[in-house]
Design a protein around this motif. Sequence first.
Motif, PDB file in Angstrom:
ATOM      1  N   LEU A  10      34.877 -22.243  -9.625  1.00 46.62           N
ATOM      2  CA  LEU A  10      34.136 -23.162  -8.768  1.00 46.62           C
ATOM      3  C   LEU A  10      35.042 -23.769  -7.698  1.00 46.62           C
ATOM      4  O   LEU A  10      34.668 -23.870  -6.516  1.00 46.62           O
ATOM      5  CB  LEU A  10      33.492 -24.271  -9.609  1.00 46.62           C
ATOM      6  CG  LEU A  10      32.308 -23.864 -10.491  1.00 46.62           C
ATOM      7  CD1 LEU A  10      31.886 -25.033 -11.380  1.00 46.62           C
ATOM      8  CD2 LEU A  10      31.125 -23.401  -9.639  1.00 46.62           C
ATOM      9  N   VAL A  11      36.241 -24.171  -8.112  1.00 46.51           N
ATOM     10  CA  VAL A  11      37.206 -24.731  -7.153  1.00 46.51           C
ATOM     11  C   VAL A  11      37.608 -23.675  -6.127  1.00 46.51           C
ATOM     12  O   VAL A  11      37.717 -23.962  -4.925  1.00 46.51           O
ATOM     13  CB  VAL A  11      38.445 -25.272  -7.899  1.00 46.51           C
ATOM     14  CG1 VAL A  11      39.545 -25.664  -6.909  1.00 46.51           C
ATOM     15  CG2 VAL A  11      38.071 -26.477  -8.759  1.00 46.51           C
ATOM     16  N   THR A  12      37.809 -22.450  -6.588  1.00 46.90           N
ATOM     17  CA  THR A  12      38.185 -21.368  -5.680  1.00 46.90           C
ATOM     18  C   THR A  12      37.101 -21.100  -4.641  1.00 46.90           C
ATOM     19  O   THR A  12      37.388 -20.917  -3.457  1.00 46.90           O
ATOM     20  CB  THR A  12      38.472 -20.081  -6.473  1.00 46.90           C
ATOM     21  OG1 THR A  12      39.545 -20.317  -7.393  1.00 46.90           O
ATOM     22  CG2 THR A  12      38.862 -18.938  -5.541  1.00 46.90           C
ATOM     23  N   LEU A  47      38.230 -30.828  -0.466  1.00 44.10           N
ATOM     24  CA  LEU A  47      39.151 -31.204  -1.540  1.00 44.10           C
ATOM     25  C   LEU A  47      38.552 -32.275  -2.442  1.00 44.10           C
ATOM     26  O   LEU A  47      38.750 -32.252  -3.666  1.00 44.10           O
ATOM     27  CB  LEU A  47      40.478 -31.677  -0.943  1.00 44.10           C
ATOM     28  CG  LEU A  47      41.341 -30.591  -0.300  1.00 44.10           C
ATOM     29  CD1 LEU A  47      42.440 -31.198   0.563  1.00 44.10           C
ATOM     30  CD2 LEU A  47      41.958 -29.684  -1.371  1.00 44.10           C
ATOM     31  N   ILE A  48      37.822 -33.212  -1.858  1.00 40.82           N
ATOM     32  CA  ILE A  48      37.160 -34.243  -2.661  1.00 40.82           C
ATOM     33  C   ILE A  48      36.123 -33.605  -3.579  1.00 40.82           C
ATOM     34  O   ILE A  48      36.007 -33.951  -4.772  1.00 40.82           O
ATOM     35  CB  ILE A  48      36.510 -35.299  -1.751  1.00 40.82           C
ATOM     36  CG1 ILE A  48      37.580 -36.145  -1.048  1.00 40.82           C
ATOM     37  CG2 ILE A  48      35.566 -36.182  -2.552  1.00 40.82           C
ATOM     38  CD1 ILE A  48      38.389 -37.012  -1.978  1.00 40.82           C
ATOM     39  N   ILE A  49      35.359 -32.660  -3.049  1.00 36.48           N
ATOM     40  CA  ILE A  49      34.366 -31.959  -3.874  1.00 36.48           C
ATOM     41  C   ILE A  49      35.060 -31.202  -5.004  1.00 36.48           C
ATOM     42  O   ILE A  49      34.609 -31.216  -6.160  1.00 36.48           O
ATOM     43  CB  ILE A  49      33.527 -30.995  -3.008  1.00 36.48           C
ATOM     44  CG1 ILE A  49      32.644 -31.786  -2.039  1.00 36.48           C
ATOM     45  CG2 ILE A  49      32.663 -30.078  -3.884  1.00 36.48           C
ATOM     46  CD1 ILE A  49      31.918 -30.924  -1.028  1.00 36.48           C
ATOM     47  N   ILE A  53      34.618 -31.817  -9.007  1.00 45.02           N
ATOM     48  CA  ILE A  53      34.176 -30.805  -9.970  1.00 45.02           C
ATOM     49  C   ILE A  53      35.079 -30.810 -11.202  1.00 45.02           C
ATOM     50  O   ILE A  53      34.613 -30.783 -12.348  1.00 45.02           O
ATOM     51  CB  ILE A  53      34.168 -29.409  -9.310  1.00 45.02           C
ATOM     52  CG1 ILE A  53      33.055 -29.321  -8.261  1.00 45.02           C
ATOM     53  CG2 ILE A  53      34.000 -28.313 -10.358  1.00 45.02           C
ATOM     54  CD1 ILE A  53      33.109 -28.052  -7.428  1.00 45.02           C
ATOM     55  N   VAL A  54      36.388 -30.850 -10.973  1.00 41.38           N
ATOM     56  CA  VAL A  54      37.344 -30.833 -12.093  1.00 41.38           C
ATOM     57  C   VAL A  54      37.155 -32.056 -12.984  1.00 41.38           C
ATOM     58  O   VAL A  54      37.064 -31.941 -14.218  1.00 41.38           O
ATOM     59  CB  VAL A  54      38.794 -30.769 -11.556  1.00 41.38           C
ATOM     60  CG1 VAL A  54      39.782 -30.848 -12.717  1.00 41.38           C
ATOM     61  CG2 VAL A  54      39.025 -29.499 -10.755  1.00 41.38           C
ATOM     62  N   ILE A  55      37.094 -33.233 -12.375  1.00 42.06           N
ATOM     63  CA  ILE A  55      36.967 -34.466 -13.152  1.00 42.06           C
ATOM     64  C   ILE A  55      35.636 -34.501 -13.901  1.00 42.06           C
ATOM     65  O   ILE A  55      35.577 -34.896 -15.080  1.00 42.06           O
ATOM     66  CB  ILE A  55      37.111 -35.692 -12.233  1.00 42.06           C
ATOM     67  CG1 ILE A  55      38.536 -35.751 -11.670  1.00 42.06           C
ATOM     68  CG2 ILE A  55      36.782 -36.973 -12.982  1.00 42.06           C
ATOM     69  CD1 ILE A  55      38.743 -36.844 -10.639  1.00 42.06           C
ATOM     70  N   SER A  91      47.158 -32.594  -2.304  1.00 38.78           N
ATOM     71  CA  SER A  91      46.525 -31.943  -1.150  1.00 38.78           C
ATOM     72  C   SER A  91      45.627 -32.916  -0.395  1.00 38.78           C
ATOM     73  O   SER A  91      45.576 -32.893   0.847  1.00 38.78           O
ATOM     74  CB  SER A  91      45.715 -30.732  -1.615  1.00 38.78           C
ATOM     75  OG  SER A  91      46.547 -29.738  -2.168  1.00 38.78           O
ATOM     76  N   ILE A  92      44.917 -33.770  -1.121  1.00 38.50           N
ATOM     77  CA  ILE A  92      44.054 -34.763  -0.473  1.00 38.50           C
ATOM     78  C   ILE A  92      44.893 -35.742   0.341  1.00 38.50           C
ATOM     79  O   ILE A  92      44.560 -36.067   1.500  1.00 38.50           O
ATOM     80  CB  ILE A  92      43.205 -35.504  -1.522  1.00 38.50           C
ATOM     81  CG1 ILE A  92      42.145 -34.569  -2.100  1.00 38.50           C
ATOM     82  CG2 ILE A  92      42.547 -36.745  -0.924  1.00 38.50           C
ATOM     83  CD1 ILE A  92      41.414 -35.134  -3.307  1.00 38.50           C
ATOM     84  N   MET A  93      45.994 -36.233  -0.238  1.00 44.42           N
ATOM     85  CA  MET A  93      46.852 -37.175   0.474  1.00 44.42           C
ATOM     86  C   MET A  93      47.448 -36.535   1.729  1.00 44.42           C
ATOM     87  O   MET A  93      47.485 -37.150   2.801  1.00 44.42           O
ATOM     88  CB  MET A  93      47.962 -37.672  -0.454  1.00 44.42           C
ATOM     89  CG  MET A  93      47.478 -38.525  -1.610  1.00 44.42           C
ATOM     90  SD  MET A  93      48.797 -39.000  -2.757  1.00 44.42           S
ATOM     91  CE  MET A  93      49.769 -40.124  -1.751  1.00 44.42           C
TER      92      MET A  93
END
Length: 536
Positions: A10-12, A47-49, A53-55, A91-93
């Motif tokens: 999903l992240v990929t 990246l937020i999405i 998903i992971v959390i 990556s978000i930062m």
Amino acid sequence: MVDFFSTPLLVTVVLGSVGLGIPVIDALKKERGSNNKLYSAIAFGALIIAIGIVIFRVLSGAVMPAAAFGPGVLSDDLFGSFFAVALLIVSIMVTAASWDYMKGRANPAAYYSLILLSSIGMVLIGYSTDLVMLFVAWELMSLPTYALAAFSKRDPISNEAAIKYFMFGALSSAILVFAIGLVYGITGTTNIGGAIQGLAHLQKDLIPVGLLAIALFIAGFGFKIGLVPFHMWLPDAYEGAPTTIGALLAAGTKKAGFAAALRVIVLGMFVLHPDWTFTLAVIAIFTMTLGNFAALVQKSVPRILAYSSIAQAGYILIGFALAPYSNQALTGSLFYIINHAVMKSAGFLAAAAVATALAGYSLERYRGLGHRMPITAIALSISLLSLAGVPPLVGFWSKLVVFGAAINSGSIVAWAPYLAIAGLLNSALSLGYYAWIIKKMYMEQGPDMTKVKEPRAIAAVLIFAIIFMVGFGIWYAPVLEFASKAVPHFGNIASVISNGSSSTSHPVKPASVASSNSSSATGVRAIAVVVRSHPR
């Protein structure tokens, strides 16, 4: 069978589609290169999405506990999710800070696309359960960063840094391929769980080949992690790369290297030869000591942070060296990894703010910074103090857990407490250059003391970092518990060794932070019994 709704895929899909879509959007627009804010916002949203998903999947219990070994190439487990959260935060930062840093610079679409593609590789490394998949993810992480390191292509220093990074990165990849080939040759599989089982059952005349493979893995991953003596490229690359990319390399790709090392090196050395723990301990001491001494004589802040990053890798490696002897050791290392990801990102991004506002990296530029750029100065000061291990910041608790594991392991291995002593002495030594920077910012005045407008996006990221370092320094329990649940419990690897890979996954259950050393010793004996029951 591939689960298309697993966390890594999903992240990929999210990051890959956006990462490939940004250059397409840029190509279709008439005014190319003038949409930095748009591309930054798109990448930031993706990246937020992804981290959402992971959390969500972790909180909903959709991932397997701790580290799992199965017949597939990816495992949707808590270990991978832990590293995914840590790496996506970096990556978000970096992406948010680049809103200001990339203003007026060429090719923003390619810049953000490369960050997203590299993030995919970093995330997949944590979930990989096959050596070939691990190598593919490793290259997907590395190749975009070679281009990002040289992004300031008209800067000779940036070009030199990128060439050095690329040359040593290529050497690292070649060593890893050689190590994977050796493991496949002696075990007949590239599946990590199957390889562990095969290494435990090696014939006597093949044991040297297995040891050589582990040594090559240490060297290959050591280049990316920045361990001594594989660190020589790192200061030049971190200094020459765009400062935001320096944060991605120091806080992101380095942590992905630790994820790969834990999946392969620690597990492999565990079943082959326990004396490898002493080798890692020696490397840890040399790494932290050389990094700190070298940082003392630097005049450039990114270069100081680069050598500091080498030293910090030595502290983290203490937990790896003590993994067979204390369940608390790897918990401390993982706890250190996620905290260091934020601490080091904050340091580099503060340097990026100074470079953006004052157009310089020299330490002399930081004179009077506390008056000229107060938010940047406060964030950098807290970051440096946290890296030094000053309470009550997150860096203090990170070192306390790792050094405590070293002291508690003294009843099993006599040299373990000396790792804690070396860590304490090096932490005190590091204050020599951390305090030097803080002194420049608050106790010295520069030729121009007028206030400077701080980059807003970078300032917002630094405020988040301050809240993280102070907030989780005061209330560290949630992060520590997350780390403890993600740690493999080596006492249960015996089931993987005895059964090998089958059609079902073999979860390696998490160890409690409060586990005693007697339970760790029991785990060591359990594996030893299984290995002895299968004579080589």
